[in-house]
Scaffold this active site. Structure first.
Site, mmCIF file in Angstrom:
data_model
loop_
_atom_site.group_PDB
_atom_site.id
_atom_site.type_symbol
_atom_site.label_atom_id
_atom_site.label_comp_id
_atom_site.label_asym_id
_atom_site.label_seq_id
_atom_site.Cartn_x
_atom_site.Cartn_y
_atom_site.Cartn_z
ATOM 1 N N CYS A 118 1.890 0.132 -1.605
ATOM 2 C CA CYS A 118 1.825 0.686 -0.240
ATOM 3 C C CYS A 118 0.391 0.646 0.289
ATOM 4 C CB CYS A 118 2.312 2.135 -0.223
ATOM 5 S SG CYS A 118 4.029 2.359 -0.707
ATOM 6 N N CYS A 172 1.254 5.264 -4.026
ATOM 7 C CA CYS A 172 1.881 3.960 -4.267
ATOM 8 C C CYS A 172 0.867 2.826 -4.077
ATOM 9 C CB CYS A 172 3.057 3.799 -3.304
ATOM 10 S SG CYS A 172 3.747 2.145 -3.203
#
Length: 145
Positions: free
Chosen positions: A72, A69
Site C-alpha cells: 500500500c 501495508c
C-alpha cells in the site's frame, strides 16, 4: 450546450453543477469556495463517503489501504500521481481500512490494497494488489468503456 456535471465537494459535500467544458478549469465549490479538484486523492471516512463517492456524475476510484501495508505504501505515490492525470474525469479517493473498518466491511475488503471503481455509489470494477502507473491507467480505461 451539454448537460452540466454534478460534482460533490470533497470539503463540504455540497453538490455543484459544473458545465462539462469548465470541469478542467479548476472549478470551486459554490458553498465553501474550495477547489473541487486538488490534484490529489481525497480521504474518505464513514462520515463523508456517501456524500462524495455515492453522488454525482464522476466515477470515483477508491484505494482501500492501511498504514502498516508495505505494498500500500509503495503504491501510494502511483495513486497520487494518477489523481493529477485522471482528474476531472475520475475522482480518486483513499480509505484507511484500519480507521474506517465499517467501510472495509461494507465493501468486503479481504486484501489490501484493493481498488474499487464506483459510479453513482455502485461498484463497477475491482482490482486487488498494487499496480504500476500503466496498469492503473489500463484498469480505469477498461472499466469505463
Amino acid at each position: 450546450m451539454s448537460q452540466p456535471l454534478a460534482i460533490p465537494c470533497p470539503h463540504c459535500s455540497a453538490l455543484n453543477r459544473v458545465p462539462v467544458e469548465r470541469a478542467g478549469q479548476h472549478p470551486s465549490c459554490g458553498r465553501c469556495h474550495q477547489p473541487l479538484f486538488g490534484g490529489h486523492p481525497v480521504e474518505l471516512t464513514t462520515a463523508n463517503f456517501d456524500a462524495v463517492a455515492g453522488r454525482g456524475d464522476l466515477p470515483v476510484l477508491v484505494d482501500f489501504w492501511a498504514t502498516w501495508c508495505g505494498p500500500c505504501i509503495g503504491f501510494a505515490p502511483v495513486f497520487a500521481a494518477a489523481a493529477k492525470e485522471l482528474e476531472p474525469r475520475v475522482r480518486l479517493a483513499k480509505v484507511d481500512t484500519d480507521a474506517q473498518q465499517a467501510l472495509a466491511q461494507r465493501f468486503g475488503i479481504r486484501s489490501i490494497p484493493t481498488l474499487i471503481l464506483l459510479r453513482e455509489g455502485r461498484e463497477i470494477a475491482r482490482q486487488s494488489g498494487a499496480l504500476n502507473a500503466g496498469q492503473l491507467r489500463q484498469f480505469v480505461a477498461q472499466a469505463l468503456r
